[in-house]
Scaffold this motif. Structure first.
Motif, PDB file in Angstrom:
ATOM      1  N   GLU A   1      13.099  -6.198 -17.417  1.00 16.28           N
ATOM      2  CA  GLU A   1      14.474  -6.003 -16.975  1.00 16.28           C
ATOM      3  C   GLU A   1      15.505  -6.266 -18.064  1.00 16.28           C
ATOM      4  O   GLU A   1      16.666  -5.914 -17.914  1.00 16.28           O
ATOM      5  CB  GLU A   1      14.744  -6.853 -15.746  1.00 16.28           C
ATOM      6  N   ASP A   2      15.073  -6.864 -19.172  1.00 14.97           N
ATOM      7  CA  ASP A   2      16.000  -7.096 -20.279  1.00 14.97           C
ATOM      8  C   ASP A   2      16.194  -5.835 -21.128  1.00 14.97           C
ATOM      9  O   ASP A   2      17.002  -5.821 -22.039  1.00 14.97           O
ATOM     10  CB  ASP A   2      15.511  -8.257 -21.150  1.00 14.97           C
ATOM     11  N   ARG A   3      15.434  -4.781 -20.825  1.00 11.19           N
ATOM     12  CA  ARG A   3      15.563  -3.515 -21.546  1.00 11.19           C
ATOM     13  C   ARG A   3      16.190  -2.464 -20.648  1.00 11.19           C
ATOM     14  O   ARG A   3      16.020  -2.495 -19.435  1.00 11.19           O
ATOM     15  CB  ARG A   3      14.179  -3.031 -22.001  1.00 11.19           C
ATOM     16  N   PRO A   4      16.895  -1.499 -21.219  1.00  6.39           N
ATOM     17  CA  PRO A   4      17.474  -0.414 -20.412  1.00  6.39           C
ATOM     18  C   PRO A   4      16.369   0.392 -19.734  1.00  6.39           C
ATOM     19  O   PRO A   4      15.231   0.452 -20.231  1.00  6.39           O
ATOM     20  CB  PRO A   4      18.217   0.453 -21.432  1.00  6.39           C
ATOM     21  N   PRO A   5      16.677   1.033 -18.597  1.00  8.80           N
ATOM     22  CA  PRO A   5      15.672   1.801 -17.863  1.00  8.80           C
ATOM     23  C   PRO A   5      14.935   2.838 -18.709  1.00  8.80           C
ATOM     24  O   PRO A   5      13.724   3.003 -18.569  1.00  8.80           O
ATOM     25  CB  PRO A   5      16.478   2.466 -16.739  1.00  8.80           C
ATOM     26  N   ALA A   6      15.645   3.531 -19.590  1.00  3.71           N
ATOM     27  CA  ALA A   6      14.982   4.546 -20.425  1.00  3.71           C
ATOM     28  C   ALA A   6      13.916   3.907 -21.309  1.00  3.71           C
ATOM     29  O   ALA A   6      12.846   4.480 -21.509  1.00  3.71           O
ATOM     30  CB  ALA A   6      16.005   5.294 -21.273  1.00  3.71           C
ATOM     31  N   ARG A   7      14.179   2.732 -21.832  1.00  4.85           N
ATOM     32  CA  ARG A   7      13.199   2.023 -22.667  1.00  4.85           C
ATOM     33  C   ARG A   7      12.017   1.559 -21.826  1.00  4.85           C
ATOM     34  O   ARG A   7      10.878   1.564 -22.294  1.00  4.85           O
ATOM     35  CB  ARG A   7      13.851   0.823 -23.353  1.00  4.85           C
ATOM     36  N   GLN A   8      12.290   1.130 -20.598  1.00 11.49           N
ATOM     37  CA  GLN A   8      11.202   0.726 -19.712  1.00 11.49           C
ATOM     38  C   GLN A   8      10.270   1.900 -19.429  1.00 11.49           C
ATOM     39  O   GLN A   8       9.045   1.773 -19.505  1.00 11.49           O
ATOM     40  CB  GLN A   8      11.753   0.175 -18.394  1.00 11.49           C
ATOM     41  N   LEU A   9      10.855   3.061 -19.123  1.00 11.56           N
ATOM     42  CA  LEU A   9      10.053   4.254 -18.857  1.00 11.56           C
ATOM     43  C   LEU A   9       9.284   4.698 -20.094  1.00 11.56           C
ATOM     44  O   LEU A   9       8.109   5.057 -20.016  1.00 11.56           O
ATOM     45  CB  LEU A   9      10.937   5.388 -18.350  1.00 11.56           C
ATOM     46  N   ALA A  10       9.947   4.678 -21.236  1.00 11.05           N
ATOM     47  CA  ALA A  10       9.274   5.062 -22.486  1.00 11.05           C
ATOM     48  C   ALA A  10       8.122   4.110 -22.781  1.00 11.05           C
ATOM     49  O   ALA A  10       7.039   4.540 -23.189  1.00 11.05           O
ATOM     50  CB  ALA A  10      10.268   5.071 -23.642  1.00 11.05           C
TER      51      ALA A  10
ATOM     52  N   PRO B   1      20.301   8.732 -17.548  1.00  5.30           N
ATOM     53  CA  PRO B   1      20.830  10.085 -17.774  1.00  5.30           C
ATOM     54  C   PRO B   1      19.798  10.918 -18.532  1.00  5.30           C
ATOM     55  O   PRO B   1      18.958  10.374 -19.247  1.00  5.30           O
ATOM     56  CB  PRO B   1      22.082   9.859 -18.628  1.00  5.30           C
ATOM     57  N   ALA B   2      19.857  12.218 -18.378  1.00 12.08           N
ATOM     58  CA  ALA B   2      18.877  13.110 -18.998  1.00 12.08           C
ATOM     59  C   ALA B   2      18.784  12.922 -20.507  1.00 12.08           C
ATOM     60  O   ALA B   2      17.720  13.091 -21.089  1.00 12.08           O
ATOM     61  CB  ALA B   2      19.203  14.555 -18.677  1.00 12.08           C
ATOM     62  N   SER B   3      19.855  12.569 -21.161  1.00 11.22           N
ATOM     63  CA  SER B   3      19.816  12.357 -22.604  1.00 11.22           C
ATOM     64  C   SER B   3      20.036  10.884 -22.925  1.00 11.22           C
ATOM     65  O   SER B   3      20.705  10.540 -23.881  1.00 11.22           O
ATOM     66  CB  SER B   3      20.886  13.207 -23.292  1.00 11.22           C
ATOM     67  N   GLY B   4      19.441  10.019 -22.100  1.00 11.11           N
ATOM     68  CA  GLY B   4      19.666   8.577 -22.206  1.00 11.11           C
ATOM     69  C   GLY B   4      19.142   7.965 -23.481  1.00 11.11           C
ATOM     70  O   GLY B   4      18.413   8.595 -24.255  1.00 11.11           O
ATOM     71  N   PRO B   5      19.523   6.706 -23.717  1.00 10.65           N
ATOM     72  CA  PRO B   5      19.078   6.000 -24.917  1.00 10.65           C
ATOM     73  C   PRO B   5      17.573   5.787 -24.893  1.00 10.65           C
ATOM     74  O   PRO B   5      16.975   5.653 -23.841  1.00 10.65           O
ATOM     75  CB  PRO B   5      19.823   4.663 -24.837  1.00 10.65           C
ATOM     76  N   GLY B   6      16.991   5.789 -26.049  1.00 10.79           N
ATOM     77  CA  GLY B   6      15.558   5.544 -26.149  1.00 10.79           C
ATOM     78  C   GLY B   6      14.723   6.802 -26.075  1.00 10.79           C
ATOM     79  O   GLY B   6      13.524   6.751 -26.253  1.00 10.79           O
ATOM     80  N   CYS B   7      15.325   7.940 -25.766  1.00 12.55           N
ATOM     81  CA  CYS B   7      14.568   9.183 -25.675  1.00 12.55           C
ATOM     82  C   CYS B   7      13.978   9.532 -27.041  1.00 12.55           C
ATOM     83  O   CYS B   7      14.689   9.511 -28.037  1.00 12.55           O
ATOM     84  CB  CYS B   7      15.445  10.325 -25.183  1.00 12.55           C
ATOM     85  N   GLY B   8      12.712   9.815 -27.053  1.00 10.01           N
ATOM     86  CA  GLY B   8      12.054  10.187 -28.291  1.00 10.01           C
ATOM     87  C   GLY B   8      11.586   9.002 -29.115  1.00 10.01           C
ATOM     88  O   GLY B   8      10.863   9.178 -30.083  1.00 10.01           O
ATOM     89  N   ARG B   9      11.969   7.808 -28.764  1.00  6.62           N
ATOM     90  CA  ARG B   9      11.539   6.627 -29.541  1.00  6.62           C
ATOM     91  C   ARG B   9      10.124   6.244 -29.133  1.00  6.62           C
ATOM     92  O   ARG B   9       9.817   6.104 -27.960  1.00  6.62           O
ATOM     93  CB  ARG B   9      12.479   5.458 -29.273  1.00  6.62           C
ATOM     94  N   GLN B  10       9.257   6.090 -30.096  1.00  2.26           N
ATOM     95  CA  GLN B  10       7.870   5.734 -29.815  1.00  2.26           C
ATOM     96  C   GLN B  10       7.709   4.225 -29.797  1.00  2.26           C
ATOM     97  O   GLN B  10       8.393   3.502 -30.503  1.00  2.26           O
ATOM     98  CB  GLN B  10       6.946   6.317 -30.874  1.00  2.26           C
ATOM     99  N   THR B  11       6.763   3.788 -28.979  1.00  3.61           N
ATOM    100  CA  THR B  11       6.392   2.372 -28.989  1.00  3.61           C
ATOM    101  C   THR B  11       4.961   2.280 -29.462  1.00  3.61           C
ATOM    102  O   THR B  11       4.214   3.231 -29.451  1.00  3.61           O
ATOM    103  CB  THR B  11       6.524   1.748 -27.580  1.00  3.61           C
ATOM    104  N   SER B  12       4.572   1.106 -29.883  1.00  7.31           N
ATOM    105  CA  SER B  12       3.253   0.873 -30.454  1.00  7.31           C
ATOM    106  C   SER B  12       2.177   0.809 -29.380  1.00  7.31           C
ATOM    107  O   SER B  12       2.424   0.389 -28.275  1.00  7.31           O
ATOM    108  CB  SER B  12       3.279  -0.433 -31.240  1.00  7.31           C
TER     109      SER B  12
END
Length: 123
Positions: free
Chosen positions: A45-54, A109-120
């Motif tokens: 919950e400390d991360r934005p939803p887009a980062r959680q989904l990614a 949002p469709a172009s929200g933050p974190g889009c395209g960012r890869q995680t390890s």
């Protein structure tokens, strides 16, 4: 299965009323145990939803690529289970996933933050 689990065939028949119940319990237990790393990403919950989904999607794909048990579970759940069990009952874990994922999707949002960012893939 009994031999692999270290129990007698009679013990398996005593605990499960039929093969369908055995399959349902095995699939449900497998998802509970092996999907935990991916699901934990949805609870950050400390991360934005887009980062959680990614993070969830990245972890899920890493598990498919690197964890033989998870990959086998995903294949059995998608290809075998629907033919032998009531999928709605046998995959009750997916309802819990949806309860975590849908609110996140609705808030991004469709172009929200974190889009395209890869995680390890590392644990």
């Amino acid at each position: 299965m009994g031999a692999r689990a270290g129990v007698t065939r009679g013990a398996v028949h005593h605990h499960f009323r039929d093969k369908t119940q055995l399959h349902q319990e095995a699939i449900s237990a497998g998802w509970s145990r092996h999907a935990a790393p991916a699901l934990s990403e949805l609870s950050c919950e400390d991360r934005p939803p887009a980062r959680q989904l990614a993070g969830f999607l990245s972890r899920y794909l890493c598990l498919l690529a690197q964890d033989e048990c998870f990959r086998a579970l995903a294949v059995v759940s998608a290809l075998v289970a629907p033919q032998i069990i009531d999928v709605g009952e046998g995959m009750r874990e997916t309802g819990q996933w949806a309860a975590l994922i849908i609110p996140l999707l609705e808030s991004v949002p469709a172009s929200g933050p974190g889009c395209g960012r890869q995680t390890s893939c590392s644990p």
